[in-house]
Design a protein around this motif. Structure first.
Motif, mmCIF file in Angstrom:
data_model
loop_
_atom_site.group_PDB
_atom_site.id
_atom_site.type_symbol
_atom_site.label_atom_id
_atom_site.label_comp_id
_atom_site.label_asym_id
_atom_site.label_seq_id
_atom_site.Cartn_x
_atom_site.Cartn_y
_atom_site.Cartn_z
ATOM 1 N N LEU A 77 0.847 -1.193 0.000
ATOM 2 C CA LEU A 77 0.000 0.000 0.000
ATOM 3 C C LEU A 77 0.883 1.244 0.000
ATOM 4 O O LEU A 77 2.058 1.192 0.391
ATOM 5 N N SER A 78 0.315 2.360 -0.435
ATOM 6 C CA SER A 78 1.068 3.614 -0.441
ATOM 7 C C SER A 78 1.413 4.015 0.991
ATOM 8 O O SER A 78 0.524 4.171 1.836
ATOM 9 N N MET A 79 2.690 4.189 1.266
ATOM 10 C CA MET A 79 3.120 4.574 2.608
ATOM 11 C C MET A 79 2.942 6.067 2.849
ATOM 12 O O MET A 79 3.060 6.529 3.987
ATOM 13 N N ASP A 80 2.665 6.812 1.777
ATOM 14 C CA ASP A 80 2.469 8.256 1.915
ATOM 15 C C ASP A 80 0.994 8.640 2.009
ATOM 16 O O ASP A 80 0.669 9.819 2.176
ATOM 17 N N GLU A 81 0.115 7.668 1.906
ATOM 18 C CA GLU A 81 -1.319 7.956 2.026
ATOM 19 C C GLU A 81 -1.640 8.407 3.450
ATOM 20 O O GLU A 81 -1.141 7.840 4.428
ATOM 21 N N HIS A 82 -2.483 9.435 3.555
ATOM 22 C CA HIS A 82 -2.835 9.975 4.867
ATOM 23 C C HIS A 82 -3.980 9.174 5.493
ATOM 24 O O HIS A 82 -4.961 8.834 4.817
ATOM 25 N N ILE A 83 -3.814 8.896 6.775
ATOM 26 C CA ILE A 83 -4.814 8.148 7.544
ATOM 27 C C ILE A 83 -5.214 9.002 8.745
ATOM 28 O O ILE A 83 -4.354 9.551 9.441
ATOM 29 N N THR A 84 -6.509 9.106 8.986
ATOM 30 C CA THR A 84 -7.020 9.916 10.090
ATOM 31 C C THR A 84 -7.557 9.025 11.206
ATOM 32 O O THR A 84 -8.313 8.078 10.948
ATOM 33 N N ILE A 85 -7.151 9.321 12.427
ATOM 34 C CA ILE A 85 -7.655 8.585 13.589
ATOM 35 C C ILE A 85 -9.127 8.932 13.798
ATOM 36 O O ILE A 85 -9.507 10.109 13.813
ATOM 37 N N GLU A 144 1.973 1.995 19.558
ATOM 38 C CA GLU A 144 0.828 2.905 19.524
ATOM 39 C C GLU A 144 -0.416 2.155 19.029
ATOM 40 O O GLU A 144 -0.500 1.744 17.877
ATOM 41 N N ASN A 145 -1.388 1.976 19.938
ATOM 42 C CA ASN A 145 -2.549 1.139 19.633
ATOM 43 C C ASN A 145 -3.491 1.758 18.602
ATOM 44 O O ASN A 145 -4.003 1.059 17.721
ATOM 45 N N ARG A 146 -3.734 3.051 18.709
ATOM 46 C CA ARG A 146 -4.641 3.680 17.740
ATOM 47 C C ARG A 146 -4.042 3.654 16.338
ATOM 48 O O ARG A 146 -4.767 3.497 15.346
ATOM 49 N N ALA A 147 -2.733 3.800 16.261
ATOM 50 C CA ALA A 147 -2.074 3.728 14.955
ATOM 51 C C ALA A 147 -2.236 2.339 14.354
ATOM 52 O O ALA A 147 -2.546 2.192 13.163
ATOM 53 N N ALA A 148 -2.029 1.303 15.172
ATOM 54 C CA ALA A 148 -2.160 -0.068 14.675
ATOM 55 C C ALA A 148 -3.588 -0.362 14.236
ATOM 56 O O ALA A 148 -3.821 -1.002 13.204
ATOM 57 N N HIS A 149 -4.549 0.105 15.021
ATOM 58 C CA HIS A 149 -5.951 -0.141 14.670
ATOM 59 C C HIS A 149 -6.322 0.586 13.385
ATOM 60 O O HIS A 149 -7.041 0.045 12.525
ATOM 61 N N GLY A 194 -5.212 -1.321 10.343
ATOM 62 C CA GLY A 194 -6.112 -2.418 9.999
ATOM 63 C C GLY A 194 -7.440 -1.929 9.450
ATOM 64 O O GLY A 194 -7.986 -2.505 8.501
ATOM 65 N N ARG A 195 -7.949 -0.851 10.016
ATOM 66 C CA ARG A 195 -9.251 -0.312 9.585
ATOM 67 C C ARG A 195 -9.206 0.204 8.151
ATOM 68 O O ARG A 195 -10.198 0.093 7.413
ATOM 69 N N THR A 196 -8.071 0.773 7.750
ATOM 70 C CA THR A 196 -7.961 1.360 6.408
ATOM 71 C C THR A 196 -7.391 0.379 5.383
ATOM 72 O O THR A 196 -7.092 0.765 4.250
ATOM 73 N N TYR A 197 -7.235 -0.871 5.777
ATOM 74 C CA TYR A 197 -6.789 -1.910 4.839
ATOM 75 C C TYR A 197 -7.897 -2.129 3.801
ATOM 76 O O TYR A 197 -9.088 -2.030 4.119
ATOM 77 N N PRO A 198 -7.550 -2.418 2.557
ATOM 78 C CA PRO A 198 -8.579 -2.655 1.538
ATOM 79 C C PRO A 198 -9.585 -3.719 1.982
ATOM 80 O O PRO A 198 -9.207 -4.847 2.293
ATOM 81 N N GLY A 199 -10.850 -3.337 2.047
ATOM 82 C CA GLY A 199 -11.892 -4.249 2.498
ATOM 83 C C GLY A 199 -12.294 -4.022 3.941
ATOM 84 O O GLY A 199 -13.309 -4.540 4.398
ATOM 85 N N GLY A 200 -11.469 -3.259 4.687
ATOM 86 C CA GLY A 200 -11.832 -2.928 6.060
ATOM 87 C C GLY A 200 -11.203 -3.837 7.102
ATOM 88 O O GLY A 200 -10.411 -4.741 6.800
ATOM 89 N N LEU A 201 -11.575 -3.600 8.351
ATOM 90 C CA LEU A 201 -10.959 -4.282 9.488
ATOM 91 C C LEU A 201 -11.216 -5.784 9.482
ATOM 92 O O LEU A 201 -10.311 -6.581 9.772
#
Length: 370
Positions: free
Chosen positions: A158-166, A201-206, A209-216
């Motif tokens: 996956l793109s490592m530069d894609e932005h992910i929001t908590i 960091e737990n929220r980062a890890a979650h 997984g949540r933003t993985y293609p197809g979801g958690l």
């Protein structure tokens, strides 16, 4: 001639009478004045108290008043507090035992007197088992889970530069753990992965997984599928952080995971970096590695991960090089905050003292030493 002496006598007696009357009148007035000048004992005490009060600093008076008020409040609170509430507050909740303690795994001794109930040391090149202790026991693995999370993220390309929001979905409702990544924080996938592996960091890890293609749900299925593909038959995942005690594995399986994860340079770099900074809005957050051994010049660590929840105890996995040998170490259910690091030090000292081709120390040999 006889009349003159009588007149003189009369004048004398008249003057005497007037003098006596004047003296009688002046005496009460003098006594009254004297009483006015000399105050009574009661008046003297009052006057002294007034002078003392005048000399007493205000803060002392205030302190005395506060003590009185505090005593009154304590008395009032005690009167309002039921006896059963006091007894409940005095009760101490017993410490929760880990799964390993409940299973009696700590009763198994070993020659190195390790504090971990499960231990495994393997030569990474030859796969020789140098030390094993309850290595087939299946226990909760806490944040060691994040190694599998990182492995899947890297292998998905996956793109490592894609932005992910908590989001609120990333907030821990399992253990109520804290995080400095507030809801609404946006970081790149690279930054999230770095924080998850280095500082657990737990929220980062979650969020990964949540933003993985197809979801958690798809991500968790992929975690279990990957475990089966690697032959990790003792392993099961239900979420990507390790906060759930249902994430379980054995030391044997975890050694396989460490060996595979060590082949990825990003996982090696992120898990062993001593510290990392991320910019969050106008702030810069400093994070540190959860394993202090990565900062020690006496250790050569290629990959590592720590973990802890009460059900799992203190956990640690590492790939390291000692006396020219590449080793994989697994410690599960260690008793004490720093005992897993102490176990790693004990193993290192032991390996450094052994001949290069020393024979394997099997679990059977350990038990025979009891």
């Amino acid at each position: 001639m006889l009349r003159r002496p009588n007149a003189v006598l009369r004048s004398f007696f008249q003057a005497l009478t007037i003098g006596v009357l004047g003296l009688a009148i002046s005496l009460p007035t003098a006594h009254a004045a004297e009483r006015k000048k000399s105050p009574s004992k009661k008046q003297q005490v009052s006057s002294a108290a007034a002078k003392q009060a005048k000399r007493t600093p205000v803060r002392v008076v205030a302190r005395k008043a506060a003590v009185g008020v505090k005593a009154s409040r304590v008395a009032a609170a005690s009167a309002r507090t039921p006896v059963r509430a006091v007894a409940a507050a005095a009760a101490v909740e017993p410490a929760r035992l880990s799964f390993g303690e409940l299973a009696g795994l700590h009763k198994v001794s070993d020659p190195l007197d390790l504090k971990s109930s499960v231990a495994l040391v393997i030569d990474q090149d030859t796969h020789e088992v140098l030390l094993s202790k309850n290595d087939h026991a299946v226990l909760p693995i806490a944040s060691l889970t994040k190694l599998m999370t990182g492995l899947l993220i890297m292998q998905a390309r996956l793109s490592m530069d894609e932005h992910i929001t908590i989001t609120q979905d990333d907030v821990d409702t399992e253990k109520g753990s804290r995080s400095r990544l507030m809801v609404g924080t946006t970081l790149t996938r690279r930054e999230m992965l770095h924080l998850a592996l280095m500082s657990s960091e737990n929220r980062a890890a979650h969020a990964l997984g949540r933003t993985y293609p197809g979801g958690l749900a798809v991500f968790v299925n992929q975690m279990n599928a990957k475990a089966r593909a690697l032959g990790m038959m003792d392993t099961r995942f239900v979420e990507p952080t390790g906060l759930s005690s249902n994430n379980q594995s054995s030391a044997r399986d975890l050694a396989v995971l460490v060996n595979v994860a060590h082949s990825d340079p990003i996982l090696r770099e992120f898990s062993t970096s001593p510290g990392y900074e991320v910019a969050v809005g106008s702030r810069t957050l400093q994070y540190n590695n959860t394993n202090r051994l990565v900062k020690s010049p006496s250790w050569d660590i290629g990959l590592q991960k720590t973990g802890y929840i009460s059900e799992a105890g203190r956990c640690l996995v590492m790939q390291t090089q000692i006396s020219g040998r590449k080793l994989i170490m697994v410690f599960l259910d260690s008793a004490g905050k720093f005992s897993r690091l102490g176990d790693a030090e004990r193993v290192r000292n032991w390996v450094e003292s052994m001949p290069a081709l020393r024979s394997t120390v099997s679990q059977a040999q350990m038990r025979s030493a009891n």
